[in-house]
Scaffold this motif. Sequence first.
Motif, mmCIF file in Angstrom:
data_model
loop_
_atom_site.group_PDB
_atom_site.id
_atom_site.type_symbol
_atom_site.label_atom_id
_atom_site.label_comp_id
_atom_site.label_asym_id
_atom_site.label_seq_id
_atom_site.Cartn_x
_atom_site.Cartn_y
_atom_site.Cartn_z
ATOM 1 N N ASP A 66 27.012 -2.198 -26.724
ATOM 2 C CA ASP A 66 27.368 -1.829 -25.348
ATOM 3 C C ASP A 66 26.513 -2.609 -24.339
ATOM 4 O OD1 ASP A 66 29.290 -0.060 -26.201
ATOM 5 O OD2 ASP A 66 28.061 1.733 -25.917
ATOM 6 N N GLN A 119 27.534 -5.480 -21.491
ATOM 7 C CA GLN A 119 27.119 -5.390 -20.090
ATOM 8 C C GLN A 119 26.453 -6.684 -19.624
ATOM 9 O OE1 GLN A 119 24.688 -1.913 -19.314
ATOM 10 N NE2 GLN A 119 26.062 -0.585 -20.480
ATOM 11 N N HIS A 130 33.920 -2.392 -30.546
ATOM 12 C CA HIS A 130 32.623 -2.263 -29.885
ATOM 13 C C HIS A 130 32.074 -3.564 -29.310
ATOM 14 C CE1 HIS A 130 32.128 1.934 -30.890
ATOM 15 N NE2 HIS A 130 32.414 1.681 -32.159
ATOM 16 N N HIS A 184 35.419 -7.430 -26.189
ATOM 17 C CA HIS A 184 34.831 -7.301 -24.853
ATOM 18 C C HIS A 184 34.043 -8.538 -24.425
ATOM 19 C CE1 HIS A 184 35.945 -3.084 -25.055
ATOM 20 N NE2 HIS A 184 35.306 -2.996 -26.222
#
Length: 241
Positions: free
Chosen positions: A45, A49, A87, A91
């Motif tokens: 995560d 970011q 996860h 992304h």
Amino acid sequence: MEIIQFDTQQELDAYAARYITDLVKAKPQAVLGLATGSTPIGIYDKIVQIHKNEHVSFEQVTTYNLDEYVGLQPKNDQSYAYYMNSHLFSHIDIPAEQTHLPNGMAANIEAECVRYDAMLAAQPVDIQLLGLGHNGHIGFNEPDHGLSGGTHVVKLKPETREANARFFDSMDEVPEFAVTMGVGSILKANTIILAVRGADKAQIVKEALTGPITTNVPASLLQTHPRVIVLLDREAGRMLD
């Protein structure tokens, strides 16, 4: 071996993510060894970011995952391929063809192990991220009288299947076998990051980091590696004080 303890899981996640993304910034063609399970989720995560906020590109990065269940399709929501896409991979801007996991659906699983080892030999891992099992396993290298150096099929211990059962609808659905990088392959990484959290891991952390080097605690072999960074929350590290 460098051991760093954090007051919170968030601080641990941020440290690991920053370490990995700093490497990618310094070496855009970095090769990352990745892990699954509950511990790395926060790390991934934070990586996402940083990728979005600081425009750190993964376009030239190559990844190799530690392991995959035997018999689960990549689209199965309990496969590690699905986990990694959910996860991390979906992304960031890493091309799919540069992400690698052992193929647990291979018709010839032994040939798949040879294929995976050949890729690892051609692209040495810069940073290998690891979690730690309750019985001391790293990857799916379970405690045994001897350990395999290269990628291999392993029959999962009952305690490992029980620990992973929380991710499945029932114990019967937890695969009995997995394909995993061997300890020898793991130890070839330039740097190893071992991330562990929770009071339930405190005893095995102590055994792995300060106990005798033994195949009965596979993680204890990390003591032989020249560059291991251990990241612990206070609960996981409480028996080291």
